[in-house]
Design a protein around this motif. Structure first.
Motif, PDB file in Angstrom:
ATOM      1  N   PHE A  86     -31.690   6.744  -1.650  1.00 11.29           N
ATOM      2  CA  PHE A  86     -30.872   5.996  -2.602  1.00 11.29           C
ATOM      3  C   PHE A  86     -29.695   5.277  -1.932  1.00 11.29           C
ATOM      4  O   PHE A  86     -29.373   4.137  -2.295  1.00 11.29           O
ATOM      5  N   SER A  87     -29.069   5.920  -0.966  1.00 10.70           N
ATOM      6  CA  SER A  87     -27.928   5.269  -0.303  1.00 10.70           C
ATOM      7  C   SER A  87     -28.387   4.049   0.490  1.00 10.70           C
ATOM      8  O   SER A  87     -27.730   3.003   0.472  1.00 10.70           O
ATOM      9  N   SER A  88     -29.532   4.146   1.166  1.00 11.48           N
ATOM     10  CA  SER A  88     -30.048   3.024   1.953  1.00 11.48           C
ATOM     11  C   SER A  88     -30.516   1.887   1.052  1.00 11.48           C
ATOM     12  O   SER A  88     -30.238   0.719   1.318  1.00 11.48           O
ATOM     13  N   SER A  89     -31.252   2.236  -0.003  1.00  9.28           N
ATOM     14  CA  SER A  89     -31.755   1.215  -0.927  1.00  9.28           C
ATOM     15  C   SER A  89     -30.612   0.439  -1.568  1.00  9.28           C
ATOM     16  O   SER A  89     -30.642  -0.789  -1.639  1.00  9.28           O
ATOM     17  N   LYS A  90     -29.621   1.186  -2.017  1.00  7.81           N
ATOM     18  CA  LYS A  90     -28.480   0.558  -2.691  1.00  7.81           C
ATOM     19  C   LYS A  90     -27.703  -0.359  -1.751  1.00  7.81           C
ATOM     20  O   LYS A  90     -27.273  -1.449  -2.133  1.00  7.81           O
ATOM     21  N   LYS A  91     -27.566   0.054  -0.512  1.00  3.18           N
ATOM     22  CA  LYS A  91     -26.727  -0.670   0.440  1.00  3.18           C
ATOM     23  C   LYS A  91     -27.442  -1.835   1.125  1.00  3.18           C
ATOM     24  O   LYS A  91     -26.837  -2.881   1.389  1.00  3.18           O
ATOM     25  N   PHE A  92     -28.751  -1.679   1.392  1.00  8.25           N
ATOM     26  CA  PHE A  92     -29.429  -2.649   2.263  1.00  8.25           C
ATOM     27  C   PHE A  92     -30.600  -3.408   1.641  1.00  8.25           C
ATOM     28  O   PHE A  92     -31.213  -4.222   2.321  1.00  8.25           O
ATOM     29  N   TRP A  93     -30.943  -3.151   0.370  1.00  8.71           N
ATOM     30  CA  TRP A  93     -32.167  -3.744  -0.173  1.00  8.71           C
ATOM     31  C   TRP A  93     -32.131  -5.273  -0.141  1.00  8.71           C
ATOM     32  O   TRP A  93     -33.149  -5.919   0.153  1.00  8.71           O
ATOM     33  N   LEU A  94     -30.969  -5.862  -0.443  1.00 10.17           N
ATOM     34  CA  LEU A  94     -30.894  -7.326  -0.488  1.00 10.17           C
ATOM     35  C   LEU A  94     -31.043  -7.935   0.904  1.00 10.17           C
ATOM     36  O   LEU A  94     -31.769  -8.926   1.093  1.00 10.17           O
ATOM     37  N   GLN A  95     -30.375  -7.344   1.889  1.00 12.23           N
ATOM     38  CA  GLN A  95     -30.509  -7.841   3.257  1.00 12.23           C
ATOM     39  C   GLN A  95     -31.951  -7.662   3.757  1.00 12.23           C
ATOM     40  O   GLN A  95     -32.497  -8.536   4.431  1.00 12.23           O
ATOM     41  N   ASN A  96     -32.549  -6.540   3.391  1.00 11.91           N
ATOM     42  CA  ASN A  96     -33.934  -6.312   3.794  1.00 11.91           C
ATOM     43  C   ASN A  96     -34.887  -7.273   3.094  1.00 11.91           C
ATOM     44  O   ASN A  96     -35.924  -7.646   3.648  1.00 11.91           O
ATOM     45  N   PHE A  97     -34.523  -7.691   1.891  1.00  5.68           N
ATOM     46  CA  PHE A  97     -35.314  -8.691   1.175  1.00  5.68           C
ATOM     47  C   PHE A  97     -35.441  -9.963   2.016  1.00  5.68           C
ATOM     48  O   PHE A  97     -36.533 -10.531   2.152  1.00  5.68           O
ATOM     49  N   PHE A  98     -34.341 -10.390   2.607  1.00  8.45           N
ATOM     50  CA  PHE A  98     -34.365 -11.606   3.424  1.00  8.45           C
ATOM     51  C   PHE A  98     -35.098 -11.376   4.751  1.00  8.45           C
ATOM     52  O   PHE A  98     -35.746 -12.289   5.261  1.00  8.45           O
ATOM     53  N   ILE A  99     -35.011 -10.162   5.292  1.00  2.77           N
ATOM     54  CA  ILE A  99     -35.771  -9.854   6.501  1.00  2.77           C
ATOM     55  C   ILE A  99     -37.264  -9.892   6.214  1.00  2.77           C
ATOM     56  O   ILE A  99     -38.045 -10.460   6.984  1.00  2.77           O
TER      57      ILE A  99
END
Length: 232
Positions: A86-99
């Motif tokens: 949950f901490s990773s998803s909340k923090k990085f999901w948008l940046q990972n979307f662009f990756i």
């Protein structure tokens, strides 16, 4: 890396939960999309729905894969795996979307360029269809091994180091550059596994194996690989 990751997988079987949820989501969402496709009567509406479906799918994939990486990281680090998700998803999901978007665009560009080059060379040299297909395959694989492979660890670097999109891509390039053969062995291993199960097992079985084993196990392997060979 393979052995330790497998032991982590056996001892922490709950790591399969995100991939199960993702699998169920896409079954339901695809059925919904199919029903909507039949009801849409105009091309603009159909195109709009396809775009919406694609964007939502990428967002969901980014969210869950980001969480799985965080989960794998905490499993390896002997920390709370659920909290890591949950901490990773909340923090990085948008940046990972662009990756993920960069990876998809790169893949499609490689495929398109290989197709165009093979078509023109085939036409100029009057190659038979089979020879042109072989040429396309060679160009396509060269593009994957020469470019796309360097993005293999970008999402994992993002979650582990938290340094943003461009730095994560750069870190991935460095890791692959310094450990190209090892990276290739991992990817080829899972490519062969996929080819074997696709060839000999029905579609539902393939989906179950990928969901329950391949995806979570691969996330553990790639995460451990970055921890071993990445930034110190």
């Amino acid at each position: 890396i393979f052995k330790k990751s497998f032991l982590d997988y056996i001892k922490n079987s709950f790591i399969i939960i995100p991939s199960i949820i993702l699998w169920v989501f896409f079954i339901l969402f695809s059925k919904l999309s199919l029903n909507i496709n039949y009801k849409l009567q105009t091309t603009p509406l159909l195109v709009s729905w396809i775009i919406f479906f694609s964007v939502v799918s990428l967002i969901v994939i980014s969210f869950f894969f980001t969480g799985m990486i965080g989960m794998a990281f905490n499993v390896i680090d002997k920390k709370n795996a659920v909290k890591g998700f949950f901490s990773s998803s909340k923090k990085f999901w948008l940046q990972n979307f662009f990756i993920v978007l960069v990876i998809i665009v790169t893949y499609n560009t490689i495929r398109y360029v290989a197709h165009i080059i093979a078509f023109f060379i085939g036409k100029l040299a009057s190659l038979e269809v089979n020879y042109a297909a072989v040429l396309f395959f060679i160009l396509y694989i060269s593009g994957i091994l020469g470019f796309l492979i360097f993005l293999s660890f970008a999402s994992i670097c993002l979650v582990i180091y938290g340094k943003g999109i461009f730095k994560s891509i750069n870190n991935s390039v460095k890791i692959v550059k310094n450990n190209y053969i090892e990276t290739l062995i991992i990817l080829l291993t899972f490519f062969v596994i996929n080819e074997v199960i696709v060839r000999f097992i029905p579609n539902l079985g393939v989906e179950l194996i990928n969901t329950l084993f391949v995806v979570p196990y691969l996330s553990l392997i790639l995460t451990r690989f970055v921890l071993v060979f990445g930034e110190k």
